[in-house]
Scaffold this motif. Sequence first.
Motif, PDB file in Angstrom:
ATOM      1  N   SER A   1       0.692  -1.748   0.039  1.00  0.00           N
ATOM      2  CA  SER A   1       0.580  -0.125  -0.191  1.00  0.00           C
ATOM      3  C   SER A   1       1.220   1.699  -0.174  1.00  0.00           C
ATOM      4  O   SER A   1       1.892   1.051   0.587  1.00  0.00           O
ATOM      5  CB  SER A   1      -1.406   0.315   1.361  1.00  0.00           C
ATOM      6  OG  SER A   1      -2.114  -0.709   1.397  1.00  0.00           O
ATOM      7  N   ASN A   2       0.353   2.486  -1.307  1.00  0.00           N
ATOM      8  CA  ASN A   2       1.271   3.442  -0.777  1.00  0.00           C
ATOM      9  C   ASN A   2       0.011   3.801  -0.231  1.00  0.00           C
ATOM     10  O   ASN A   2      -1.144   4.565  -0.651  1.00  0.00           O
ATOM     11  CB  ASN A   2       1.287   3.502  -2.458  1.00  0.00           C
ATOM     12  CG  ASN A   2       1.808   5.634  -2.594  1.00  0.00           C
ATOM     13  OD1 ASN A   2       2.196   5.970  -0.918  1.00  0.00           O
ATOM     14  ND2 ASN A   2       1.633   6.595  -3.721  1.00  0.00           N
ATOM     15  N   THR A   3       0.423   4.763   1.089  1.00  0.00           N
ATOM     16  CA  THR A   3      -0.743   5.816   1.849  1.00  0.00           C
ATOM     17  C   THR A   3      -0.916   7.155   1.565  1.00  0.00           C
ATOM     18  O   THR A   3      -0.640   7.713   2.580  1.00  0.00           O
ATOM     19  CB  THR A   3      -0.486   4.831   3.635  1.00  0.00           C
ATOM     20  OG1 THR A   3       0.787   5.528   3.709  1.00  0.00           O
ATOM     21  CG2 THR A   3      -0.638   3.761   3.740  1.00  0.00           C
TER      22      THR A   3
ATOM     23  N   VAL B   1       8.354   1.300  -7.097  1.00  0.00           N
ATOM     24  CA  VAL B   1       9.202   0.369  -5.690  1.00  0.00           C
ATOM     25  C   VAL B   1       9.704  -1.136  -6.834  1.00  0.00           C
ATOM     26  O   VAL B   1       9.316  -1.098  -8.204  1.00  0.00           O
ATOM     27  CB  VAL B   1       8.459  -0.198  -4.788  1.00  0.00           C
ATOM     28  CG1 VAL B   1       7.488   1.017  -4.129  1.00  0.00           C
ATOM     29  CG2 VAL B   1       6.651  -1.570  -5.833  1.00  0.00           C
ATOM     30  N   SER B   2      10.652  -1.032  -6.545  1.00  0.00           N
ATOM     31  CA  SER B   2      11.266  -2.923  -7.394  1.00  0.00           C
ATOM     32  C   SER B   2      10.612  -3.850  -6.123  1.00  0.00           C
ATOM     33  O   SER B   2      10.659  -4.294  -4.803  1.00  0.00           O
ATOM     34  CB  SER B   2      12.950  -2.877  -6.891  1.00  0.00           C
ATOM     35  OG  SER B   2      13.142  -3.624  -7.587  1.00  0.00           O
TER      36      SER B   2
ATOM     37  N   ASP C   1      12.258 -10.397 -10.867  1.00  0.00           N
ATOM     38  CA  ASP C   1      12.468  -8.941 -11.012  1.00  0.00           C
ATOM     39  C   ASP C   1      11.482  -8.155 -11.453  1.00  0.00           C
ATOM     40  O   ASP C   1      11.574  -8.183 -12.876  1.00  0.00           O
ATOM     41  CB  ASP C   1      13.653  -8.605 -11.242  1.00  0.00           C
ATOM     42  CG  ASP C   1      14.219  -7.320 -10.537  1.00  0.00           C
ATOM     43  OD1 ASP C   1      13.923  -6.586  -9.644  1.00  0.00           O
ATOM     44  OD2 ASP C   1      15.087  -6.982 -10.938  1.00  0.00           O
ATOM     45  N   PHE C   2      11.184  -7.166 -10.721  1.00  0.00           N
ATOM     46  CA  PHE C   2       9.860  -5.926 -11.410  1.00  0.00           C
ATOM     47  C   PHE C   2       9.736  -4.228 -11.090  1.00  0.00           C
ATOM     48  O   PHE C   2      10.182  -4.936  -9.723  1.00  0.00           O
ATOM     49  CB  PHE C   2       8.316  -6.381 -11.833  1.00  0.00           C
ATOM     50  CG  PHE C   2       7.440  -7.029 -11.270  1.00  0.00           C
ATOM     51  CD1 PHE C   2       6.577  -6.028 -10.506  1.00  0.00           C
ATOM     52  CD2 PHE C   2       7.645  -8.089 -10.804  1.00  0.00           C
ATOM     53  CE1 PHE C   2       5.819  -6.878  -9.510  1.00  0.00           C
ATOM     54  CE2 PHE C   2       7.183  -8.495  -9.770  1.00  0.00           C
ATOM     55  CZ  PHE C   2       6.033  -7.969  -9.121  1.00  0.00           C
ATOM     56  N   ASN C   3       9.183  -3.863 -11.643  1.00  0.00           N
ATOM     57  CA  ASN C   3       8.964  -2.655 -11.176  1.00  0.00           C
ATOM     58  C   ASN C   3       7.735  -2.340 -11.163  1.00  0.00           C
ATOM     59  O   ASN C   3       6.711  -3.031 -11.871  1.00  0.00           O
ATOM     60  CB  ASN C   3       9.607  -1.891 -11.753  1.00  0.00           C
ATOM     61  CG  ASN C   3      11.207  -1.479 -11.850  1.00  0.00           C
ATOM     62  OD1 ASN C   3      11.672  -2.258 -10.615  1.00  0.00           O
ATOM     63  ND2 ASN C   3      11.768  -0.504 -12.291  1.00  0.00           N
ATOM     64  N   ALA C   4       7.241  -2.355  -9.591  1.00  0.00           N
ATOM     65  CA  ALA C   4       5.464  -1.358  -9.407  1.00  0.00           C
ATOM     66  C   ALA C   4       4.878  -0.130  -9.566  1.00  0.00           C
ATOM     67  O   ALA C   4       6.355   0.730  -8.820  1.00  0.00           O
ATOM     68  CB  ALA C   4       4.791  -2.314  -9.331  1.00  0.00           C
TER      69      ALA C   4
ATOM     70  N   GLU D   1      10.987   0.773  -1.912  1.00  0.00           N
ATOM     71  CA  GLU D   1      11.155   2.320  -2.501  1.00  0.00           C
ATOM     72  C   GLU D   1      12.401   2.893  -3.554  1.00  0.00           C
ATOM     73  O   GLU D   1      12.709   3.381  -3.250  1.00  0.00           O
ATOM     74  CB  GLU D   1      10.357   3.071  -1.516  1.00  0.00           C
ATOM     75  CG  GLU D   1       9.511   4.290  -2.038  1.00  0.00           C
ATOM     76  CD  GLU D   1       9.630   5.285  -0.805  1.00  0.00           C
ATOM     77  OE1 GLU D   1       9.416   6.088  -1.436  1.00  0.00           O
ATOM     78  OE2 GLU D   1       8.703   4.577  -0.001  1.00  0.00           O
ATOM     79  N   MET D   2      12.275   3.295  -4.433  1.00  0.00           N
ATOM     80  CA  MET D   2      12.537   3.428  -5.501  1.00  0.00           C
ATOM     81  C   MET D   2      13.034   4.969  -5.434  1.00  0.00           C
ATOM     82  O   MET D   2      13.790   5.136  -5.969  1.00  0.00           O
ATOM     83  CB  MET D   2      12.985   3.057  -7.440  1.00  0.00           C
ATOM     84  CG  MET D   2      12.968   1.356  -6.721  1.00  0.00           C
ATOM     85  SD  MET D   2      12.925   0.966  -8.984  1.00  0.00           S
ATOM     86  CE  MET D   2      11.600   1.373  -9.317  1.00  0.00           C
TER      87      MET D   2
END
Length: 183
Positions: free
Chosen positions: A53-55, A62-63, A77-80, A150-151
């Motif tokens: 969750s991004n609050t 994010v990675s 491996d992926f980024n969201a 978190e990138m």
Amino acid sequence: MKHINKLISCALLVMCSPACFAQMYLNEQGRGEALLFPFYSAQNGNTTTVSISNTTSDAKAVSISIHEAKNGMQVLDFNAYLAPNDSFDFVIAPTTGGGAEIRTVDDTCTVPRIPDRGPYRAQPFFSRLYSNDDDTSIGRTEVGSITIIEMGQIAPNYSLGSIFLDVVQGAQGISSSCDDLVG
């Protein structure tokens, strides 16, 4: 001799402690920028559910890195890219051919994109990074760990921030143009 080894071990632990604590960072709100899920399992028909969750009111990148348990080799491996006050939900589930995969019905943008597989999106885990080990079975991917880092976050008042938000939120809050994130 055992007593001396214990003393040396204790001395090394005490010397390392300040350095180890210095490696941990909390931002000004007291929140960390990394999540470690030490265990997932898709063995014996189990599934593991993960919700990120991004609050905040800022978009986040994010990675997500998934590792098998035997040697910690990366299997996916992926980024969201999460919109403000958004979440990304997925499960790690067994595949019919053995091994595990990520499945989601979430519309969160990912790079690379998790492919559509009928009623959900799914990506089987890979074994290519441990293809030279003595055990190269895809079954190794059924148990492991997840690291999420978190990138960065993008505030909407930045010029690129509004463009990024248009991509991750879309017109009605639905990610509609995820391909725009791939350069």
